[in-house]
Each structure stands twice: as structure tokens, then as C-alpha cells.
Design a protein around this motif. Structure first.
Motif, PDB file in Angstrom:
ATOM      1  N   ALA A 114      44.794  49.078  43.095  1.00 11.95           N
ATOM      2  CA  ALA A 114      44.914  47.646  42.829  1.00 11.95           C
ATOM      3  C   ALA A 114      44.987  47.401  41.318  1.00 11.95           C
ATOM      4  CB  ALA A 114      43.715  46.903  43.421  1.00 11.95           C
ATOM      5  N   HIS A 164      39.926  48.306  41.699  1.00 12.90           N
ATOM      6  CA  HIS A 164      39.786  48.915  43.021  1.00 12.90           C
ATOM      7  C   HIS A 164      40.922  49.924  43.209  1.00 12.90           C
ATOM      8  CE1 HIS A 164      36.674  46.110  44.221  1.00 12.90           C
ATOM      9  NE2 HIS A 164      37.422  45.106  43.797  1.00 12.90           N
ATOM     10  N   ALA A 216      36.874  36.319  38.757  1.00 15.86           N
ATOM     11  CA  ALA A 216      37.918  37.160  39.355  1.00 15.86           C
ATOM     12  C   ALA A 216      37.318  38.382  40.041  1.00 15.86           C
ATOM     13  CB  ALA A 216      38.922  37.588  38.288  1.00 15.86           C
ATOM     14  N   GLN A 262      36.946  39.081  48.939  1.00 12.79           N
ATOM     15  CA  GLN A 262      38.070  39.443  49.802  1.00 12.79           C
ATOM     16  C   GLN A 262      37.810  40.765  50.516  1.00 12.79           C
ATOM     17  OE1 GLN A 262      41.812  39.357  47.686  1.00 12.79           O
ATOM     18  NE2 GLN A 262      41.300  37.409  46.723  1.00 12.79           N
ATOM     19  N   LEU A 263      37.290  41.740  49.780  1.00 17.72           N
ATOM     20  CA  LEU A 263      37.011  43.052  50.370  1.00 17.72           C
ATOM     21  C   LEU A 263      35.956  42.962  51.470  1.00 17.72           C
ATOM     22  CD1 LEU A 263      37.627  46.151  50.054  1.00 17.72           C
ATOM     23  CD2 LEU A 263      35.607  46.228  48.611  1.00 17.72           C
ATOM     24  N   CYS A 291      37.007  45.294  36.707  1.00 18.78           N
ATOM     25  CA  CYS A 291      36.925  46.014  37.971  1.00 18.78           C
ATOM     26  C   CYS A 291      38.333  46.429  38.389  1.00 18.78           C
ATOM     27  CB  CYS A 291      36.300  45.123  39.045  1.00 18.78           C
ATOM     28  SG  CYS A 291      35.982  45.975  40.606  1.00 18.78           S
ATOM     29  N   ASN A 315      35.751  37.285  43.264  1.00 16.85           N
ATOM     30  CA  ASN A 315      36.787  37.001  44.250  1.00 16.85           C
ATOM     31  C   ASN A 315      37.289  38.282  44.917  1.00 16.85           C
ATOM     32  OD1 ASN A 315      38.639  35.272  45.667  1.00 16.85           O
ATOM     33  ND2 ASN A 315      40.227  36.081  44.307  1.00 16.85           N
ATOM     34  N   THR A 316      37.474  39.358  44.150  1.00 14.74           N
ATOM     35  CA  THR A 316      37.965  40.604  44.763  1.00 14.74           C
ATOM     36  C   THR A 316      36.945  41.183  45.732  1.00 14.74           C
ATOM     37  OG1 THR A 316      37.183  42.078  42.991  1.00 14.74           O
ATOM     38  CG2 THR A 316      39.423  41.187  42.788  1.00 14.74           C
ATOM     39  N   TRP A 317      35.665  41.115  45.376  1.00 12.15           N
ATOM     40  CA  TRP A 317      34.634  41.629  46.289  1.00 12.15           C
ATOM     41  C   TRP A 317      34.534  40.737  47.517  1.00 12.15           C
ATOM     42  CZ3 TRP A 317      33.544  46.409  45.932  1.00 12.15           C
ATOM     43  CH2 TRP A 317      33.493  47.045  44.697  1.00 12.15           C
ATOM     44  N   VAL A 333      41.145  43.712  37.227  1.00  7.53           N
ATOM     45  CA  VAL A 333      40.630  42.343  37.336  1.00  7.53           C
ATOM     46  C   VAL A 333      39.600  42.164  36.229  1.00  7.53           C
ATOM     47  CG1 VAL A 333      39.371  40.765  38.820  1.00  7.53           C
ATOM     48  CG2 VAL A 333      40.994  42.359  39.822  1.00  7.53           C
TER      49      VAL A 333
END
Length: 142
Positions: free
Chosen positions: A45, A42, A53, A60-61, A40, A56-58, A48
Motif C-alpha cells: 500500500a 501497510h 490518515a 478500514q483494515l 504507516c 483511517n487505514t487501521w 500514509v
């Protein structure tokens, strides 16, 4: 592990953008393959890799809740019997922001597995604002 069996890449993509609009982490992760090789990116960014991982990014978003409305256009599809690639323009509308922003170019890749179609890659990149600056300036691709 999701029990949802997506029957087409289109179903996965619709569910992906619906989960994004609702900031629904569980629905978002239901569209992804459970393989560790998922990727992924973004906008703006780093890349990932891996299920934890990406989750985790989703997470946070989505931490601040739903705030995006995304419409897709100019879809280009390349599909085979077990893999599909969709290239789209994402028109992102931020909650409380009436400004028109340049679209984001996204590539979504899907594979067919034992549990139906799943996303294995999402790569989103900002496009240049073609209305700003010198309209006669050459556009550099690489």
C-alpha cells in the motif's frame, strides 16, 4: 489521547501486535504518537502520513473484525535513550487459511516523549516467496 504510559519500546510493540490481532482500533491508536509526522506503510500500500490518515487505514483494515494472528521473529533492535528501531519478520496467519505464506518484513520506530514511548512509524513489506520459481536466480535488492 491515551492515558497509557508505555515504559519501553518493547511494551509498545507488544501492545501494537495485540491490538492488531484483536482488530481493536482504540488500542491500536493508543500506541501511536499524537504527532502529525507519524508514518504507516501497510504491505503493498502507499505511504500514509498523519494521525487522522493512519487512524483511517487501521479503521478500514479492522472493519471486518479480528482475523489475523501474527507472530514475530528474528527481531533486530537498534536503540538509544529516546529512539528505538525494531526490524522483525511478521508471520501472518489469516483466519480460515491454512496456507503458509512468506513472512512480512516490518520496521517499527519508537520515540520517547513526555507521555512515555510511542510508535512514530510502521513499515511492512512482503518478502519474496523464495520457494517459488528458480532457486538459483539472483536476488535483486535495488
Amino acid at each position: 489521547m491515551s492515558d497509557i504510559a508505555f515504559t519501553s519500546p518493547h511494551e509498545v510493540e507488544v501492545a501494537f501486535y495485540a491490538a492488531l490481532a484483536r482488530a481493536d482500533l482504540e488500542a491500536m491508536m493508543a500506541v501511536w504518537s499524537e504527532d502529525e509526522d507519524i508514518v504507516c506503510v501497510h504491505p503493498g500500500a502507499p505511504r500514509v502520513v498523519g494521525l487522522a490518515a493512519v487512524r483511517n487505514t487501521w479503521q478500514q483494515l479492522f472493519a471486518s473484525g479480528p482475523r489475523l494472528k501474527i507472530e514475530i521473529s528474528q527481531q533486530v533492535i537498534s536503540a538509544g535513550s529516546v529512539m528505538a528501531m525494531h526490524s522483525v519478520l511478521q508471520h501472518v496467519h489469516l483466519e480460515g487459511d491454512d496456507e503458509l505464506h512468506p513472512p512480512i518484513v516490518a520496521t517499527n520506530i519508537f520515540v520517547l516523549g513526555a507521555r512515555g514511548w510511542r510508535m512514530v512509524a510502521h513499515h511492512a513489506s512482503p518478502t519474496p516467496d523464495l520457494h517459488a520459481g528458480d532457486p538459483d536466480a539472483p536476488m535483486l535488492v535495488h
